[in-house]
Write a protein that holds these residues in place. Sequence first.
Motif, PDB file in Angstrom:
ATOM      1  N   PHE A 143     -15.722  23.555  -2.903  1.00 19.43           N
ATOM      2  CA  PHE A 143     -15.580  22.329  -1.999  1.00 19.43           C
ATOM      3  C   PHE A 143     -15.367  21.153  -2.498  1.00 19.43           C
ATOM      4  O   PHE A 143     -15.299  20.157  -1.760  1.00 19.43           O
ATOM      5  CB  PHE A 143     -16.717  22.479  -0.890  1.00 19.43           C
ATOM      6  N   LYS A 144     -15.419  20.989  -3.911  1.00 22.59           N
ATOM      7  CA  LYS A 144     -15.177  19.648  -4.336  1.00 22.59           C
ATOM      8  C   LYS A 144     -13.781  19.128  -4.144  1.00 22.59           C
ATOM      9  O   LYS A 144     -13.506  17.904  -3.955  1.00 22.59           O
ATOM     10  CB  LYS A 144     -15.453  19.717  -5.786  1.00 22.59           C
ATOM     11  N   LEU A 145     -12.850  20.261  -3.829  1.00 19.37           N
ATOM     12  CA  LEU A 145     -11.619  19.734  -3.520  1.00 19.37           C
ATOM     13  C   LEU A 145     -11.219  19.293  -2.197  1.00 19.37           C
ATOM     14  O   LEU A 145     -10.597  18.305  -2.103  1.00 19.37           O
ATOM     15  CB  LEU A 145     -10.626  21.101  -3.351  1.00 19.37           C
ATOM     16  N   LEU A 146     -12.074  19.596  -1.279  1.00 13.82           N
ATOM     17  CA  LEU A 146     -12.212  18.841   0.137  1.00 13.82           C
ATOM     18  C   LEU A 146     -12.888  17.649  -0.091  1.00 13.82           C
ATOM     19  O   LEU A 146     -12.216  16.765   0.530  1.00 13.82           O
ATOM     20  CB  LEU A 146     -13.144  19.891   0.960  1.00 13.82           C
ATOM     21  N   SER A 147     -13.985  17.301  -0.694  1.00 14.61           N
ATOM     22  CA  SER A 147     -14.405  16.223  -0.573  1.00 14.61           C
ATOM     23  C   SER A 147     -13.519  15.272  -1.524  1.00 14.61           C
ATOM     24  O   SER A 147     -13.468  13.741  -1.387  1.00 14.61           O
ATOM     25  CB  SER A 147     -16.002  16.073  -1.127  1.00 14.61           C
ATOM     26  N   GLY A 148     -12.985  15.733  -2.498  1.00 14.15           N
ATOM     27  CA  GLY A 148     -12.026  14.695  -3.423  1.00 14.15           C
ATOM     28  C   GLY A 148     -10.981  14.553  -2.829  1.00 14.15           C
ATOM     29  O   GLY A 148     -10.453  13.225  -2.940  1.00 14.15           O
ATOM     30  N   GLY A 149     -10.405  15.484  -1.961  1.00 13.58           N
ATOM     31  CA  GLY A 149      -9.079  15.103  -1.140  1.00 13.58           C
ATOM     32  C   GLY A 149      -9.145  13.764  -0.095  1.00 13.58           C
ATOM     33  O   GLY A 149      -8.712  13.167   0.067  1.00 13.58           O
ATOM     34  N   ALA A 150     -10.546  14.148   0.633  1.00 15.56           N
ATOM     35  CA  ALA A 150     -10.907  13.322   1.482  1.00 15.56           C
ATOM     36  C   ALA A 150     -11.087  11.718   1.027  1.00 15.56           C
ATOM     37  O   ALA A 150     -10.521  10.836   1.702  1.00 15.56           O
ATOM     38  CB  ALA A 150     -12.135  13.710   2.381  1.00 15.56           C
ATOM     39  N   GLY A 151     -11.720  11.817  -0.068  1.00 16.11           N
ATOM     40  CA  GLY A 151     -12.010  10.523  -0.609  1.00 16.11           C
ATOM     41  C   GLY A 151     -10.701   9.917  -1.227  1.00 16.11           C
ATOM     42  O   GLY A 151     -10.473   8.573  -1.066  1.00 16.11           O
ATOM     43  N   LEU A 152      -9.803  10.747  -1.668  1.00 15.58           N
ATOM     44  CA  LEU A 152      -8.444  10.153  -2.288  1.00 15.58           C
ATOM     45  C   LEU A 152      -7.627   9.789  -1.248  1.00 15.58           C
ATOM     46  O   LEU A 152      -7.068   8.553  -1.281  1.00 15.58           O
ATOM     47  CB  LEU A 152      -7.777  11.527  -3.178  1.00 15.58           C
ATOM     48  N   ILE A 153      -7.393  10.342  -0.076  1.00 17.40           N
ATOM     49  CA  ILE A 153      -6.322  10.154   0.818  1.00 17.40           C
ATOM     50  C   ILE A 153      -6.912   9.003   1.741  1.00 17.40           C
ATOM     51  O   ILE A 153      -6.064   8.195   2.167  1.00 17.40           O
ATOM     52  CB  ILE A 153      -6.179  11.479   1.796  1.00 17.40           C
ATOM     53  N   TYR A 154      -8.102   9.228   2.228  1.00 20.33           N
ATOM     54  CA  TYR A 154      -8.656   8.248   3.057  1.00 20.33           C
ATOM     55  C   TYR A 154      -8.771   6.785   2.527  1.00 20.33           C
ATOM     56  O   TYR A 154      -8.494   5.948   2.873  1.00 20.33           O
ATOM     57  CB  TYR A 154      -9.868   8.542   3.778  1.00 20.33           C
ATOM     58  N   GLY A 155      -9.234   7.145   1.150  1.00 20.75           N
ATOM     59  CA  GLY A 155      -9.439   5.778   0.324  1.00 20.75           C
ATOM     60  C   GLY A 155      -8.201   4.957   0.462  1.00 20.75           C
ATOM     61  O   GLY A 155      -8.008   3.895   0.474  1.00 20.75           O
ATOM     62  N   TYR A 156      -7.061   5.658  -0.069  1.00 21.42           N
ATOM     63  CA  TYR A 156      -5.684   5.165  -0.476  1.00 21.42           C
ATOM     64  C   TYR A 156      -5.307   4.556   0.730  1.00 21.42           C
ATOM     65  O   TYR A 156      -4.577   3.487   0.657  1.00 21.42           O
ATOM     66  CB  TYR A 156      -4.907   6.121  -1.111  1.00 21.42           C
ATOM     67  N   THR A 157      -5.130   5.346   1.763  1.00 18.83           N
ATOM     68  CA  THR A 157      -4.621   5.054   2.922  1.00 18.83           C
ATOM     69  C   THR A 157      -5.381   3.673   3.669  1.00 18.83           C
ATOM     70  O   THR A 157      -4.652   3.040   4.486  1.00 18.83           O
ATOM     71  CB  THR A 157      -4.544   6.018   4.034  1.00 18.83           C
ATOM     72  N   ALA A 158      -6.552   3.469   3.332  1.00 18.59           N
ATOM     73  CA  ALA A 158      -7.363   2.465   4.063  1.00 18.59           C
ATOM     74  C   ALA A 158      -7.242   1.217   3.327  1.00 18.59           C
ATOM     75  O   ALA A 158      -7.207   0.080   3.779  1.00 18.59           O
ATOM     76  CB  ALA A 158      -8.764   2.952   4.696  1.00 18.59           C
ATOM     77  N   LEU A 159      -7.476   1.196   1.753  1.00 19.60           N
ATOM     78  CA  LEU A 159      -7.961   0.191   0.961  1.00 19.60           C
ATOM     79  C   LEU A 159      -6.652  -0.371   0.471  1.00 19.60           C
ATOM     80  O   LEU A 159      -6.465  -1.487   0.691  1.00 19.60           O
ATOM     81  CB  LEU A 159      -8.830   0.764  -0.077  1.00 19.60           C
ATOM     82  N   VAL A 160      -5.609   0.697   0.097  1.00 23.63           N
ATOM     83  CA  VAL A 160      -4.312  -0.211  -0.224  1.00 23.63           C
ATOM     84  C   VAL A 160      -3.683  -0.945   0.473  1.00 23.63           C
ATOM     85  O   VAL A 160      -3.380  -2.128   0.459  1.00 23.63           O
ATOM     86  CB  VAL A 160      -3.604   0.824  -0.783  1.00 23.63           C
ATOM     87  N   PRO A 161      -3.347  -0.385   2.054  1.00 16.54           N
ATOM     88  CA  PRO A 161      -2.572  -1.549   2.844  1.00 16.54           C
ATOM     89  C   PRO A 161      -3.545  -2.907   3.077  1.00 16.54           C
ATOM     90  O   PRO A 161      -3.164  -3.997   3.362  1.00 16.54           O
ATOM     91  CB  PRO A 161      -2.594  -0.605   4.028  1.00 16.54           C
ATOM     92  N   ILE A 162      -4.908  -2.502   3.284  1.00 16.95           N
ATOM     93  CA  ILE A 162      -5.710  -3.779   3.709  1.00 16.95           C
ATOM     94  C   ILE A 162      -5.829  -4.751   2.420  1.00 16.95           C
ATOM     95  O   ILE A 162      -5.535  -6.073   2.887  1.00 16.95           O
ATOM     96  CB  ILE A 162      -7.222  -3.328   3.984  1.00 16.95           C
ATOM     97  N   GLY A 163      -5.803  -4.295   1.175  1.00 17.04           N
ATOM     98  CA  GLY A 163      -5.661  -5.243  -0.077  1.00 17.04           C
ATOM     99  C   GLY A 163      -4.156  -5.966  -0.128  1.00 17.04           C
ATOM    100  O   GLY A 163      -4.112  -7.099  -0.443  1.00 17.04           O
ATOM    101  N   LEU A 164      -3.279  -5.054   0.401  1.00 18.12           N
ATOM    102  CA  LEU A 164      -2.033  -5.666   0.415  1.00 18.12           C
ATOM    103  C   LEU A 164      -1.705  -6.719   1.282  1.00 18.12           C
ATOM    104  O   LEU A 164      -1.305  -7.640   1.127  1.00 18.12           O
ATOM    105  CB  LEU A 164      -0.765  -4.548   0.511  1.00 18.12           C
ATOM    106  N   TRP A 165      -2.233  -6.487   2.470  1.00 19.97           N
ATOM    107  CA  TRP A 165      -2.341  -7.526   3.506  1.00 19.97           C
ATOM    108  C   TRP A 165      -3.088  -8.690   3.039  1.00 19.97           C
ATOM    109  O   TRP A 165      -2.471  -9.785   3.618  1.00 19.97           O
ATOM    110  CB  TRP A 165      -2.713  -6.857   4.933  1.00 19.97           C
ATOM    111  N   GLY A 166      -4.181  -8.574   2.703  1.00 24.33           N
ATOM    112  CA  GLY A 166      -4.884  -9.839   2.041  1.00 24.33           C
ATOM    113  C   GLY A 166      -4.265 -10.521   1.050  1.00 24.33           C
ATOM    114  O   GLY A 166      -4.333 -11.603   1.010  1.00 24.33           O
ATOM    115  N   THR A 167      -3.670  -9.697   0.017  1.00 24.02           N
ATOM    116  CA  THR A 167      -2.817 -10.538  -0.949  1.00 24.02           C
ATOM    117  C   THR A 167      -1.837 -11.303  -0.360  1.00 24.02           C
ATOM    118  O   THR A 167      -1.317 -12.375  -0.714  1.00 24.02           O
ATOM    119  CB  THR A 167      -2.243  -9.585  -1.824  1.00 24.02           C
ATOM    120  N   LEU A 168      -0.991 -10.629   0.646  1.00 23.64           N
ATOM    121  CA  LEU A 168       0.264 -11.327   1.298  1.00 23.64           C
ATOM    122  C   LEU A 168      -0.090 -12.429   2.002  1.00 23.64           C
ATOM    123  O   LEU A 168       0.395 -13.548   1.976  1.00 23.64           O
ATOM    124  CB  LEU A 168       0.908 -10.228   2.306  1.00 23.64           C
TER     125      LEU A 168
END
Length: 280
Positions: A143-168
């Motif tokens: 079940f590390k695959l489940l927790s790892g996938g959740a952290g990867l997908i949710y983290g990327y989808t939330a943090l990267v666009p917010i960081g891009l918006w702040g940079t712009l």
Amino acid sequence: MANRGYDVVVDVDQEGDLGHTDLQEDLEFHSSNFENMPNSRNKIQPDSTSFLPGPAASNSRQKHFLWSLSFYQQAFDVDTGEVLRRCLAALYPRQNFLDVLEGNPDLYGPVWIATTVVVILFLTGTISQYLAHNGKEHFAYDFKLLSGGAGLIYGYTALVPIGLWGTLKWFGSESANAMECLCLYGYANLIWIPVALISWSNLSLLNFIFVSLGFAASTFFLVRNLYPLLSSTERQTSKILLIVVVALHAGLAIAIKVLFFASTSPLKNDEPPKDGDQSN
């Protein structure tokens, strides 16, 4: 008098009556008090029950807009048909996705897309590890695959666009919108669903090709729709931001390939079995 240009027409009937001249019987005079007339400024006052808020109400709502329920409710103001239409536009990008949104970005689709990607990555990643296991020992779900996938997908989808918006915003872009960036990255994850469904085999090269195709399609989708936002900054800055966007997305693709569709995944449980579990 006639020489001065005056023409007088007199209607005379047969009896010689010059019309009805008893005006006092037909005319009635009413006294008027102009002081009692309503003020024109009070007459044009808007109704207080109007659905349009006044200036004071509008300023108060804007002041507490971030902490109100309507601020988050508007992010889910879409129906199933609209979400499906946006998913189709993300898979077959015939026009700019921001035009498809029509000024109404949502988080309903991105949340469910990210959740679906996490679940499918866990299932197909588990199948891939099972096929690579070759029945050498008892296989256990990790079940590390489940927790790892959740952290990867949710983290990327939330943090990267917010960081891009702040940079712009930092570099003076007026067209950048946080909700549009989140929505754009959320629907870009849709391509990983078919990629995950066909990348469960233990053929590493085939999985690498599938993930590469998914990376190319999603990168084209992001660059095409983010370019108008990135180009609103200086030319050198926009180039750097474009490289960063592509590099971060490449990192996501590599992480998906290594963590879920490789026999040597860091999330794989490689602990040796206990003595009691070993077969004689």
